[in-house]
Scaffold this motif. Structure first.
Motif, mmCIF file in Angstrom:
data_model
loop_
_atom_site.group_PDB
_atom_site.id
_atom_site.type_symbol
_atom_site.label_atom_id
_atom_site.label_comp_id
_atom_site.label_asym_id
_atom_site.label_seq_id
_atom_site.Cartn_x
_atom_site.Cartn_y
_atom_site.Cartn_z
ATOM 1 N N THR A 183 -26.455 20.651 -30.777
ATOM 2 C CA THR A 183 -25.513 19.620 -30.260
ATOM 3 C C THR A 183 -24.432 19.480 -31.093
ATOM 4 O O THR A 183 -23.204 19.752 -30.595
ATOM 5 C CB THR A 183 -26.241 18.117 -29.923
ATOM 6 N N ARG A 205 -32.787 19.516 -31.638
ATOM 7 C CA ARG A 205 -31.545 19.332 -30.691
ATOM 8 C C ARG A 205 -30.311 18.909 -31.401
ATOM 9 O O ARG A 205 -29.326 19.311 -30.698
ATOM 10 C CB ARG A 205 -32.111 18.247 -29.613
ATOM 11 N N SER A 206 -30.331 17.923 -32.345
ATOM 12 C CA SER A 206 -29.292 17.681 -32.819
ATOM 13 C C SER A 206 -28.257 18.355 -33.574
ATOM 14 O O SER A 206 -27.159 18.530 -33.506
ATOM 15 C CB SER A 206 -29.567 16.276 -33.759
ATOM 16 N N ASN A 240 -18.704 16.161 -36.487
ATOM 17 C CA ASN A 240 -19.914 17.063 -36.081
ATOM 18 C C ASN A 240 -20.458 17.690 -37.265
ATOM 19 O O ASN A 240 -21.729 17.756 -37.346
ATOM 20 C CB ASN A 240 -19.390 18.034 -35.240
ATOM 21 N N SER A 252 -22.388 22.907 -31.182
ATOM 22 C CA SER A 252 -21.555 23.018 -29.974
ATOM 23 C C SER A 252 -20.287 22.419 -29.952
ATOM 24 O O SER A 252 -19.099 22.645 -29.631
ATOM 25 C CB SER A 252 -22.373 22.750 -28.759
ATOM 26 N N LEU A 305 -26.877 17.478 -24.625
ATOM 27 C CA LEU A 305 -26.986 18.733 -25.313
ATOM 28 C C LEU A 305 -25.698 19.456 -25.841
ATOM 29 O O LEU A 305 -25.617 20.585 -26.117
ATOM 30 C CB LEU A 305 -27.696 19.838 -24.461
ATOM 31 N N GLY A 306 -24.712 18.359 -25.783
ATOM 32 C CA GLY A 306 -23.376 18.785 -26.547
ATOM 33 C C GLY A 306 -22.332 19.119 -25.487
ATOM 34 O O GLY A 306 -22.295 18.341 -24.516
ATOM 35 N N SER A 356 -19.206 18.198 -20.843
ATOM 36 C CA SER A 356 -20.414 18.045 -21.438
ATOM 37 C C SER A 356 -21.529 19.051 -20.761
ATOM 38 O O SER A 356 -21.235 19.711 -19.676
ATOM 39 C CB SER A 356 -21.109 16.604 -21.028
ATOM 40 N N TYR A 376 -27.992 17.696 -19.489
ATOM 41 C CA TYR A 376 -28.689 16.698 -20.192
ATOM 42 C C TYR A 376 -30.239 17.100 -19.827
ATOM 43 O O TYR A 376 -30.654 17.438 -18.845
ATOM 44 C CB TYR A 376 -28.186 15.386 -19.347
#
Length: 270
Positions: free
Chosen positions: A6, A2-3, A251, A9, A68-69, A42, A45
């Motif tokens: 995120t 996920r990271s 990022n 993005s 999620l980014g 955003s 979530y």
């Protein structure tokens, strides 16, 4: 994983931000250009834990959620007035206020602009006031501004109200009964930007309101022998560029950290 997505993005969003700032800097000397700003919002979530009781029976009213980014929501234009730049041309006009000039495009549609760098051009109906691309400038009635045959371009003067007149051989001012058209919009930020500094009406901008016929509007002043400069502030844009670059780098560092963590997890041994 996920990271990784995120942070990716965030890099994509900041790239758009850098592109927007670069476009502002590229148009710092464009007549009537209005600066733009990228707006973000955003993404969804993901709920990891809902508002429930814990295993020990304790109340837990706050959930656990992970974002999620981000993504670019819009590019907003700032329609503040630019600086007035003196110009020797008799067909240089700058607006002070919320108004826009109107021109008729090659497709027959009406477009709007703050660029008042106009010219007198020979058209099929006579000497016509046009923009730099040859599109006729419209008066308050939506018609092209055409000079009578007995009027020379050098004798034409325009007042702050946008009314045209000319000097006869005796130096008297004779009105031409023509006023340059100026329109306003409820939401100018909703106008669709096209090439050549032209703006197109959209549902978000609302219908154009003619300053000459719409009550309650604060009238814009027309300044002959002036052009409106860009409202881009170079110092602000350079600071925004540094901030966007640092956010992009941050990022990328998050992606690198996630990659290192995954690499360490793959190297675990019993």
């Amino acid at each position: 994983m996920r990271s990784l997505w995120t942070a990716a993005s965030g890099m994509i969003a900041q790239q758009t931000n850098v592109d927007t700032i670069s476009n502002n800097l590229a148009n710092v000397n464009t007549t009537g250009f209005k600066s733009e700003k990228a707006e973000f919002k955003s993404l969804l979530y993901q709920t990891i834990q809902a508002r429930t009781t814990t295993a020990n029976g304790e109340q837990k009213p706050i959930p656990a959620q992970v974002g999620l980014g981000t993504r670019v929501a819009a590019t907003t234009s700032s329609y503040t007035d630019g600086a007035l730049l003196a110009n020797d041309s008799d067909t240089a006009f700058a607006l002070q206020g919320d108004g826009f000039f109107a021109v008729r495009g090659a497709d027959g549609n009406t477009y709007y602009t703050r660029n008042g760098d106009f010219n007198w051009s020979m058209g099929t109906t006579g000497v016509t006031l046009t923009n730099s691309d040859g599109y006729p400038v419209l008066d308050t009635n939506g018609n092209a501004i055409v000079l009578p045959n007995n009027v020379t371009t050098g004798s034409v003067e325009v007042s702050k109200e946008g009314t045209f007149s000319y000097k006869d051989a005796n130096g008297n001012h004779i009105p031409l009964n023509v006023t340059i058209g100026v329109w306003q919009f409820n939401n100018p930020a909703g106008l669709n930007k096209r090439a050549d500094n032209l703006l197109q009406v959209t549902a978000a901008s609302g219908n154009p309101m003619n300053e000459a016929t719409t009550n309650g509007l604060a009238k814009s002043s027309v300044n002959q022998h002036y052009l409106e400069g860009s409202n881009v502030q170079i110092a602000d844009e350079m600071v925004n560029l540094i901030v966007a670059q640092r956010a992009y780098e941050m990022n990328s560092k998050a992606i690198q950290a996630s990659d290192d963590m995954l690499s360490q997890a793959n190297q675990l041994r019993r």
